[in-house]
Design a protein around this motif. Sequence first.
Motif, mmCIF file in Angstrom:
data_model
loop_
_atom_site.group_PDB
_atom_site.id
_atom_site.type_symbol
_atom_site.label_atom_id
_atom_site.label_comp_id
_atom_site.label_asym_id
_atom_site.label_seq_id
_atom_site.Cartn_x
_atom_site.Cartn_y
_atom_site.Cartn_z
ATOM 1 N N THR A 1 -0.254 -3.999 1.630
ATOM 2 C CA THR A 1 -1.603 -4.331 1.170
ATOM 3 C C THR A 1 -2.634 -4.081 2.266
ATOM 4 O O THR A 1 -3.684 -3.462 2.030
ATOM 5 C CB THR A 1 -1.660 -5.801 0.724
ATOM 6 N N ARG B 1 -5.694 -1.357 2.503
ATOM 7 C CA ARG B 1 -7.055 -1.849 2.720
ATOM 8 C C ARG B 1 -7.717 -1.180 3.927
ATOM 9 O O ARG B 1 -8.926 -0.919 3.907
ATOM 10 C CB ARG B 1 -7.034 -3.363 2.918
ATOM 11 N N LEU C 1 -3.167 -1.468 -6.391
ATOM 12 C CA LEU C 1 -3.172 -1.294 -4.941
ATOM 13 C C LEU C 1 -4.574 -0.995 -4.418
ATOM 14 O O LEU C 1 -4.969 -1.475 -3.357
ATOM 15 C CB LEU C 1 -2.227 -0.153 -4.552
ATOM 16 N N VAL D 1 -6.880 -4.201 -3.997
ATOM 17 C CA VAL D 1 -6.543 -5.305 -3.082
ATOM 18 C C VAL D 1 -7.662 -5.456 -2.058
ATOM 19 O O VAL D 1 -8.354 -4.524 -1.727
ATOM 20 C CB VAL D 1 -5.197 -5.043 -2.371
#
Length: 208
Positions: free
Chosen positions: A185, A189, A205, A208
């Motif tokens: 995650t 990001r 995904l 996130v």
Amino acid sequence: MPPRRSYDQYCSAARALDLVGDRWTLLIVRELLAGPRRYTDLHADLPGVSTDVLASRLKDMERDGLTTRRRLPPPGAAYVYEVTPRGRGLLPVLQALGTWGESELGERRPTDAVRAHWFALPLLRGLEGEGLVEVGLEEGEFHLRVGAEEGPVYGDGPAPGEADARLDLDTVTCAAISRGELTLTDAVRTGRVTVTGDGTLAKALREV
């Protein structure tokens, strides 16, 4: 075949180790979770195992109901080994071992072999839901079947069909995820993993 060695202890952990405690056994299961494999393919992806030991382990595992062997129809006509449902039940064990061993992974040593699909298990731990995911690394491509209840869990090469998501990342990032230093995650990001695709997994995904 000679009788299987046993710890002769009335304990479920000891009984389990009677079956899978020998060197190479769990790594053979790891390979067969990718689907049916020929003996030569298994030997190629288990660097360091001798042909005698591999043959012996496969016979033991077939006897113990962890694997089966079948002959492919012509023109292949080769034998392949595949994991049984009982053998497939070792997936959570391998996942737990991978998590427990994260701190032991460290930096890759000059003598360490690596195969792209060996990163499948740590990446699977960071994915939720169901779907087909294609992964691109410098070492090659592999694919994951997230949430699969039967059949192969992952495999070499591009996804066999339209993937729900594709992840592109470098080996440094994948190794950091494998060592538990970085979550998938957080890698998405911060832009260390590029996610493409229109499936539910890809959208989840990216959000996130």
